[in-house]
Design a protein around this motif. Structure first.
Motif, short mmCIF file in Angstrom:
data_model
loop_
_atom_site.label_atom_id
_atom_site.label_comp_id
_atom_site.label_asym_id
_atom_site.label_seq_id
_atom_site.Cartn_x
_atom_site.Cartn_y
_atom_site.Cartn_z
N THR A 5 39.06 -16.82 -11.19
CA THR A 5 37.82 -16.16 -10.78
C THR A 5 37.05 -15.83 -12.05
OG1 THR A 5 38.93 -15.23 -8.85
CG2 THR A 5 36.82 -14.25 -9.46
N THR A 6 35.75 -16.09 -12.02
CA THR A 6 34.90 -15.84 -13.18
C THR A 6 33.72 -14.96 -12.77
OG1 THR A 6 33.80 -16.90 -15.05
CG2 THR A 6 33.41 -17.88 -12.89
N LEU A 7 33.09 -14.39 -13.77
CA LEU A 7 31.87 -13.61 -13.53
C LEU A 7 30.67 -14.44 -13.97
CD1 LEU A 7 30.63 -10.66 -12.88
CD2 LEU A 7 30.16 -10.74 -15.32
N ILE A 8 29.68 -14.48 -13.12
CA ILE A 8 28.38 -15.06 -13.44
C ILE A 8 27.37 -13.93 -13.31
CG2 ILE A 8 26.64 -16.78 -12.78
CD1 ILE A 8 29.39 -18.04 -13.40
N LEU A 9 26.48 -13.82 -14.26
CA LEU A 9 25.32 -12.93 -14.12
C LEU A 9 24.08 -13.80 -14.07
CD1 LEU A 9 25.91 -10.01 -16.66
CD2 LEU A 9 26.23 -9.96 -14.18
N PHE A 10 23.36 -13.74 -12.97
CA PHE A 10 22.05 -14.37 -12.92
C PHE A 10 21.13 -13.43 -13.69
CE2 PHE A 10 24.10 -16.23 -9.24
CZ PHE A 10 23.68 -17.54 -9.27
N LYS A 11 20.65 -13.89 -14.83
CA LYS A 11 19.85 -13.06 -15.72
C LYS A 11 18.45 -12.83 -15.14
CE LYS A 11 22.23 -14.27 -20.00
NZ LYS A 11 22.03 -14.82 -21.36
N PRO A 12 17.71 -11.87 -15.71
CA PRO A 12 16.37 -11.57 -15.19
C PRO A 12 15.44 -12.77 -15.09
CG PRO A 12 17.07 -9.80 -16.61
CD PRO A 12 18.11 -10.89 -16.74
N THR A 93 24.52 -22.70 -24.52
CA THR A 93 23.81 -21.41 -24.44
C THR A 93 22.34 -21.57 -24.77
OG1 THR A 93 25.83 -20.25 -25.04
CG2 THR A 93 23.79 -19.06 -25.36
N ASP A 94 22.02 -22.38 -25.74
CA ASP A 94 20.64 -22.64 -26.14
C ASP A 94 20.04 -23.65 -25.16
OD1 ASP A 94 18.24 -23.42 -27.33
OD2 ASP A 94 19.09 -23.49 -29.35
N ALA A 100 19.34 -32.43 -19.68
CA ALA A 100 18.88 -32.48 -18.29
C ALA A 100 20.10 -32.69 -17.40
CB ALA A 100 17.87 -33.61 -18.12
N GLY A 101 20.06 -32.08 -16.24
CA GLY A 101 21.18 -32.17 -15.32
C GLY A 101 22.08 -30.95 -15.39
N THR A 102 22.05 -30.23 -16.52
CA THR A 102 22.76 -28.96 -16.59
C THR A 102 21.80 -27.88 -16.09
OG1 THR A 102 22.08 -28.43 -18.86
CG2 THR A 102 24.13 -29.70 -18.58
N ILE A 103 22.34 -26.76 -15.70
CA ILE A 103 21.51 -25.66 -15.19
C ILE A 103 20.54 -25.17 -16.25
CG2 ILE A 103 21.62 -23.27 -14.38
CD1 ILE A 103 24.28 -24.21 -12.88
N ARG A 104 21.03 -24.94 -17.45
CA ARG A 104 20.14 -24.46 -18.52
C ARG A 104 19.15 -25.55 -18.95
NH1 ARG A 104 25.17 -21.47 -21.23
NH2 ARG A 104 24.92 -19.42 -20.26
N GLY A 105 19.59 -26.78 -18.94
CA GLY A 105 18.69 -27.88 -19.28
C GLY A 105 17.57 -28.03 -18.28
N ASP A 106 17.86 -27.78 -17.01
CA ASP A 106 16.86 -27.93 -15.96
C ASP A 106 15.99 -26.69 -15.79
OD1 ASP A 106 17.96 -30.42 -15.53
OD2 ASP A 106 19.00 -29.86 -13.68
N PHE A 107 16.54 -25.49 -16.03
CA PHE A 107 15.81 -24.27 -15.68
C PHE A 107 15.60 -23.28 -16.82
CE2 PHE A 107 18.30 -25.36 -11.75
CZ PHE A 107 17.22 -25.87 -11.04
N GLY A 108 16.30 -23.44 -17.95
CA GLY A 108 16.20 -22.48 -19.04
C GLY A 108 14.88 -22.57 -19.78
N PHE A 109 14.53 -21.49 -20.45
CA PHE A 109 13.32 -21.47 -21.27
C PHE A 109 13.47 -22.43 -22.43
CE2 PHE A 109 12.26 -17.98 -18.72
CZ PHE A 109 10.98 -17.55 -19.01
N MET A 116 18.54 -16.59 -25.11
CA MET A 116 18.67 -15.36 -24.34
C MET A 116 18.21 -15.58 -22.90
SD MET A 116 17.22 -11.55 -25.25
CE MET A 116 15.55 -12.07 -25.55
N ARG A 117 17.09 -16.23 -22.71
CA ARG A 117 16.54 -16.50 -21.38
C ARG A 117 17.08 -17.85 -20.92
NH1 ARG A 117 12.39 -12.91 -20.26
NH2 ARG A 117 11.75 -11.72 -22.07
N ASN A 118 18.36 -17.82 -20.57
CA ASN A 118 19.06 -19.08 -20.28
C ASN A 118 19.74 -19.06 -18.91
OD1 ASN A 118 21.16 -17.35 -20.83
ND2 ASN A 118 21.96 -18.50 -22.56
N VAL A 119 19.13 -18.39 -17.97
CA VAL A 119 19.47 -18.42 -16.54
C VAL A 119 20.70 -17.60 -16.19
CG1 VAL A 119 19.79 -19.87 -14.48
CG2 VAL A 119 18.41 -20.72 -16.40
N CYS A 120 21.84 -17.87 -16.79
CA CYS A 120 23.09 -17.20 -16.40
C CYS A 120 23.97 -16.88 -17.60
CB CYS A 120 23.91 -18.11 -15.49
SG CYS A 120 23.27 -18.39 -13.85
#
Length: 145
Positions: A5-12, A93-94, A100-109, A116-120
């Motif tokens: 079990t892991t913790l995910i935080l959906f960031k602001p 993280t960056d 592309a295809g990763t969550i941060r690649g698709d949605f991160g700043f 810092m603004r990297n979704v989760c």
């Protein structure tokens, strides 16, 4: 493979950009199960504890400010090797370096705040996951089914 079990935080940034449903769907498509989920505003105390490894750094006030811009969604997620698999799904993280295809690649700043603004946030080890889940959830907020 071990069930973890892991913790995910959906960031602001994820909450403000209404990305939480789409990102959660990616996790569930991988077969992971929700054990706990809640929206919350993070206090100075919880942020100081969660970021204790950087709380004395000069940039910590900007991290704290960002993490208090909007509520976050805390998610306890269970599955086979969930810790490493979630981190692979998220990408580096960056967000600028995330393919592309990763969550941060698709949605991160894709700017100076890309680290810092990297979704989760996602736990990086079983020990960190256990500590972080206890930090964000009471025992009766975690469910097995």
């Amino acid at each position: 493979m071990a069930t973890e079990t892991t913790l995910i935080l959906f960031k602001p940034d994820a909450v403000s950009k209404n990305l939480t449903g789409e990102v959660l769907a990616r996790f569930q498509k991988e077969g992971f199960s929700i054990r706990g989920i809640k929206m919350m505003t993070l206090s100075d105390e919880i942020l100081a504890e969660h970021y204790s490894h950087i709380a004395d750094k000069p940039f910590f006030p900007s991290v704290r400010g960002f993490m208090q811009e909007a509520p976050v969604i805390a998610l306890a997620l269970e599955g086979e090797d969930v810790i490493s698999r979630v981190r692979d799904l998220l990408g580096p993280t960056d967000s600028v370096a995330a393919p592309a295809g990763t969550i941060r690649g698709d949605f991160g700043f894709k700017d100076a705040d890309a680290k810092m603004r990297n979704v989760c946030h996602a736990s990086d080890s079983p020990e960190a996951a256990a500590d972080e889940i206890k930090r964000f959830f009471k025992a009766d907020e975690i469910f097995a089914y």
